[in-house]
Each structure stands twice: as structure tokens, then as C-alpha cells.
Write a protein that holds these residues in place. Structure first.
Motif, PDB file in Angstrom:
ATOM      1  N   ASN A  85       0.649  -1.566  -0.111  1.00  0.00           N
ATOM      2  CA  ASN A  85       0.386  -0.275   0.183  1.00  0.00           C
ATOM      3  C   ASN A  85       0.589   1.120  -0.364  1.00  0.00           C
ATOM      4  OD1 ASN A  85      -2.477  -1.603  -0.187  1.00  0.00           O
ATOM      5  ND2 ASN A  85      -2.581  -1.332   2.034  1.00  0.00           N
ATOM      6  N   GLY A  86       1.822   1.036   0.475  1.00  0.00           N
ATOM      7  CA  GLY A  86       2.995   2.759   0.586  1.00  0.00           C
ATOM      8  C   GLY A  86       3.337   2.449  -0.305  1.00  0.00           C
ATOM      9  N   GLN A  87       4.170   1.263  -1.377  1.00  0.00           N
ATOM     10  CA  GLN A  87       4.249   1.881  -2.624  1.00  0.00           C
ATOM     11  C   GLN A  87       3.478   2.564  -3.216  1.00  0.00           C
ATOM     12  OE1 GLN A  87       6.950  -1.055  -4.322  1.00  0.00           O
ATOM     13  NE2 GLN A  87       8.141  -2.017  -1.850  1.00  0.00           N
ATOM     14  N   LYS A  88       2.135   2.119  -3.796  1.00  0.00           N
ATOM     15  CA  LYS A  88       1.777   2.206  -4.163  1.00  0.00           C
ATOM     16  C   LYS A  88       0.670   3.627  -4.370  1.00  0.00           C
ATOM     17  CE  LYS A  88      -3.484   1.212  -6.221  1.00  0.00           C
ATOM     18  NZ  LYS A  88      -4.515   0.380  -6.300  1.00  0.00           N
ATOM     19  N   THR A  89       0.499   3.580  -2.966  1.00  0.00           N
ATOM     20  CA  THR A  89      -0.283   5.711  -2.871  1.00  0.00           C
ATOM     21  C   THR A  89       1.137   6.344  -2.391  1.00  0.00           C
ATOM     22  OG1 THR A  89      -1.119   3.395  -0.818  1.00  0.00           O
ATOM     23  CG2 THR A  89      -0.882   6.847  -0.356  1.00  0.00           C
ATOM     24  N   LEU A  90       2.275   6.321  -2.658  1.00  0.00           N
ATOM     25  CA  LEU A  90       3.083   7.205  -2.163  1.00  0.00           C
ATOM     26  C   LEU A  90       4.435   7.155  -2.865  1.00  0.00           C
ATOM     27  CD1 LEU A  90       4.177  10.329  -1.587  1.00  0.00           C
ATOM     28  CD2 LEU A  90       5.196   8.904   0.550  1.00  0.00           C
ATOM     29  N   PHE A  91       5.043   5.968  -2.918  1.00  0.00           N
ATOM     30  CA  PHE A  91       6.434   6.238  -3.410  1.00  0.00           C
ATOM     31  C   PHE A  91       6.679   5.919  -4.837  1.00  0.00           C
ATOM     32  CE2 PHE A  91       6.409   5.063   0.954  1.00  0.00           C
ATOM     33  CZ  PHE A  91       8.047   5.993   1.079  1.00  0.00           C
ATOM     34  N   ASP A  92       5.964   4.406  -5.641  1.00  0.00           N
ATOM     35  CA  ASP A  92       5.567   4.511  -7.331  1.00  0.00           C
ATOM     36  C   ASP A  92       5.126   5.647  -7.085  1.00  0.00           C
ATOM     37  OD1 ASP A  92       6.746   2.175  -7.037  1.00  0.00           O
ATOM     38  OD2 ASP A  92       5.293   0.932  -7.074  1.00  0.00           O
ATOM     39  N   PHE A  93       4.100   6.505  -6.753  1.00  0.00           N
ATOM     40  CA  PHE A  93       3.094   7.845  -8.095  1.00  0.00           C
ATOM     41  C   PHE A  93       4.003   8.701  -7.858  1.00  0.00           C
ATOM     42  CE2 PHE A  93       0.224  11.001  -6.527  1.00  0.00           C
ATOM     43  CZ  PHE A  93      -1.017  10.860  -6.937  1.00  0.00           C
ATOM     44  N   VAL A  94       4.897   8.986  -6.943  1.00  0.00           N
ATOM     45  CA  VAL A  94       5.738  10.403  -6.979  1.00  0.00           C
ATOM     46  C   VAL A  94       6.625  10.036  -7.698  1.00  0.00           C
ATOM     47  CG1 VAL A  94       7.685  11.104  -5.979  1.00  0.00           C
ATOM     48  CG2 VAL A  94       5.316  10.773  -4.346  1.00  0.00           C
ATOM     49  N   GLU A  95       7.498   8.916  -8.144  1.00  0.00           N
ATOM     50  CA  GLU A  95       8.421   8.481  -9.126  1.00  0.00           C
ATOM     51  C   GLU A  95       7.347   9.017 -10.533  1.00  0.00           C
ATOM     52  OE1 GLU A  95      11.666   5.185  -9.689  1.00  0.00           O
ATOM     53  OE2 GLU A  95       9.730   4.630 -10.153  1.00  0.00           O
ATOM     54  N   ASN A  96       6.319   8.398 -10.491  1.00  0.00           N
ATOM     55  CA  ASN A  96       5.642   8.653 -11.854  1.00  0.00           C
ATOM     56  C   ASN A  96       4.518   9.719 -11.959  1.00  0.00           C
ATOM     57  OD1 ASN A  96       5.869   6.128 -12.447  1.00  0.00           O
ATOM     58  ND2 ASN A  96       5.229   5.094 -11.268  1.00  0.00           N
ATOM     59  N   LEU A  97       4.434  10.821 -11.280  1.00  0.00           N
ATOM     60  CA  LEU A  97       4.012  11.800 -11.373  1.00  0.00           C
ATOM     61  C   LEU A  97       4.739  13.043 -12.438  1.00  0.00           C
ATOM     62  CD1 LEU A  97       3.639  14.165  -8.133  1.00  0.00           C
ATOM     63  CD2 LEU A  97       2.196  12.749  -9.081  1.00  0.00           C
ATOM     64  N   SER A  98       3.894  13.483 -13.552  1.00  0.00           N
ATOM     65  CA  SER A  98       4.350  13.906 -15.011  1.00  0.00           C
ATOM     66  C   SER A  98       5.074  15.095 -14.444  1.00  0.00           C
ATOM     67  CB  SER A  98       3.374  14.078 -15.697  1.00  0.00           C
ATOM     68  OG  SER A  98       2.189  15.077 -14.693  1.00  0.00           O
ATOM     69  N   THR A  99       4.922  16.034 -12.984  1.00  0.00           N
ATOM     70  CA  THR A  99       5.373  17.051 -12.302  1.00  0.00           C
ATOM     71  C   THR A  99       6.600  16.372 -12.092  1.00  0.00           C
ATOM     72  OG1 THR A  99       3.013  17.930 -12.179  1.00  0.00           O
ATOM     73  CG2 THR A  99       4.879  19.183 -11.188  1.00  0.00           C
ATOM     74  N   PRO A 100       7.258  17.225 -12.256  1.00  0.00           N
ATOM     75  CA  PRO A 100       8.835  17.323 -11.814  1.00  0.00           C
ATOM     76  C   PRO A 100       8.826  17.703 -10.103  1.00  0.00           C
ATOM     77  CG  PRO A 100       9.441  18.883 -13.187  1.00  0.00           C
ATOM     78  CD  PRO A 100       7.177  18.248 -13.521  1.00  0.00           C
ATOM     79  N   VAL A 101       9.295  16.610  -9.892  1.00  0.00           N
ATOM     80  CA  VAL A 101       9.707  16.524  -8.101  1.00  0.00           C
ATOM     81  C   VAL A 101      10.755  16.622  -7.499  1.00  0.00           C
ATOM     82  CG1 VAL A 101       8.696  15.622  -6.171  1.00  0.00           C
ATOM     83  CG2 VAL A 101       7.706  15.244  -7.665  1.00  0.00           C
TER      84      VAL A 101
END
Length: 260
Positions: A85-101
Motif C-alpha cells: 500500500n505504501g509503495q502504491k500510495t506514495l513512493f511509486d506515485f511520486v516517481e511516476n508523476l508528470s510534474t517534476p519533483v
């Protein structure tokens, strides 16, 4: 949405998320992970946000780890679900954002904190920052992508050493290892993040989103990153940003990208 554990702001195209649990050294708990997901999702959907910066409150910690008290008595099944759940909710989610982080690592980035920083598109650090994955000292392994992203950034051997020793490395060693891009005094950290963000915002946000996908696919098992690049390259030709960028170049003027 009202947030209890984070602060969020948006100004001049830059969205800033600050993890605000100073008494816990900004440790990640379930509530903070959920709030971070919501904040990233909201900023990513806001057309006025071109770059997102994430940092920690205070001068001691970016994120000092996970809130161990939340899972100390978990079963095998609960532990598995926690990581999934953590990977899906936050970590993978952030990595795949279209906005640069951009992660502005302003102190300790340990365990889940380092994993969060590694899920961003690149990292800057203050000279007092310390980074590590201490999970094996607790009888567990990194569960939020640490065993996968750390080798991608620093190489297999260095990652193995960091994971097995559960030790910390300083900001300069992190830079030499490729874990962070720049190291500056703490008072210069956010100004540097803004300076780089402004450079990013001069370019096509649409093209950047396609570039993020192409680069990420190089690290995904079973995915041909070269084919992704070809596809994303072709898609760019149908965008208004491509028309504006090429026209501006030929007319010898600065491009005014519409972001479409």
C-alpha cells in the motif's frame, strides 16, 4: 483539504510540500503518507504548478524514518500489505508523476525518508544531511522501494554496503555516489531548489512529462525504454508546445509554451 502533518503552498509555478512533524523528526506514519499522496495529487493536477519541491520542517530532518510504533506488532500479512500500500500510495506515485519533483533534503533522510527522497526525480541536500537505510538493524528490510531505487542511483555494491551495515553517509559522500545532485549550506538549499525549478519552468512542461515517462521506463522490468522513447518522441510532434518551441527557435525568439 486541511492537513495535520504537512504544509503545502503554491507560488509562481512552484508547489512546495513541507513535512511538518518536527517533534517526531518528520517521521512517516500512515496519516502522513495519505496526506502526502493527496498533496502530490492535487499539485500535479493543478495546471499552474510546474515543479514540486518536497522538504522537511526544521533544521534537523527531512524525514528521519517511519513511525515504528505503528507496525511493531504486525503479522507477515500485515507487513506485506504495509509495503504494498505504501509503495502504491506514495513512493511509486511520486516517481511516476508528470510534474517534476525535487527533494530538498535538509537533514536526516533515513529509512522511509530516504526512500521518499529517492522516489523523487532528483535530490538536493544541505551539507548537514545524513542518509541511510537502517532497517536491517530492526530485523526487517527497506519496504518502500529502497532495495530497488538505491542500486539504480549508487550502484549495486554501494547499495549492498549501505543496506547491510545500516549505516549513514554524509551529504558529500551522497553526492559522490550519485544519490544527490548538489550539496549546499542549509540556508541555500531552498533557494537552489527554486533556482533549478525556474530553469525547468522555462521549458515545455508537456515534453518534460513525456521525458519523465521515458527515463522511468528504462528501469522497469520487462519494459523497453527505447520503444517508450520512440513513442513519447512521436507524441510530442502533435502538441502545441512542439509547434511553439520550433516556431520560436526558427523566429529566434524565446518560446512561450502553452503547456498543451
Amino acid at each position: 483539504m486541511n492537513y495535520e502533518n504537512i504544509l503545502i503552498s503554491q507560488e509562481n509555478g512552484i508547489g512546495t510540500i513541507t513535512i511538518n512533524r518536527p517533534k517526531k523528526l518528520n517521521a512517516l506514519n500512515k496519516a502522513t503518507i495519505a496526506e502526502l499522496h493527496s498533496a502530490f495529487d492535487s499539485l500535479n493536477k493543478d495546471a499552474n504548478t510546474k515543479v514540486i519541491i518536497i522538504t522537511g520542517s526544521g533544521e534537523k530532518a527531512f524525514v528521519a524514518g517511519a513511525d515504528i510504533s505503528e507496525f511493531a506488532d504486525f503479522s507477515v500479512e500485515q507487513g506485506t500489505e504495509l509495503a504494498r500500500n505504501g509503495q502504491k500510495t506514495l513512493f511509486d506515485f511520486v516517481e511516476n508523476l508528470s510534474t517534476p519533483v525535487i527533494a530538498a533534503v535538509n537533514g536526516f533522510a533515513l529509512g522511509g525518508g530516504l526512500e521518499l527522497a529517492m522516489s523523487t526525480h532528483f535530490r538536493l541536500a544541505s551539507d548537514n544531511a545524513k542518509m541511510g537505510l537502517p532497517e536491517v538493524s530492526l530485523g526487517v528490510i527497506p519496504g518502500y522501494g529502497g532495495t530497488q531505487r538505491l542500486p539504480q542511483l549508487v550502484g549495486k555494491g554501494k547499495a549492498m554496503e549501505m543496506v547491510m551495515t545500516a549505516g549513514m553517509i554524509g551529504a558529500e559522500e551522497a553526492k559522490q555516489s550519485g544519490l544527490v545532485n548538489h550539496v549546499v549550506p542549509q540556508e541555500e538549499l531552498l533557494p537552489l531548489a527554486h533556482k533549478i525549478a525556474n530553469k525547468i519552468m522555462r521549458n515545455s512542461s508537456v515534453a518534460i512529462a513525456h521525458a519523465i515517462k521515458a527515463v522511468n521506463d528504462n528501469f522497469k522490468d520487462g519494459v523497453n525504454g527505447y520503444q517508450t522513447e520512440i513513442t513519447q518522441f512521436g507524441i510530442c510532434f502533435g502538441t502545441e508546445d512542439f509547434k511553439e518551441g520550433t516556431t520560436a527557435f526558427l523566429e529566434k525568439r524565446k518560446a512561450d509554451f502553452p503547456g498543451k
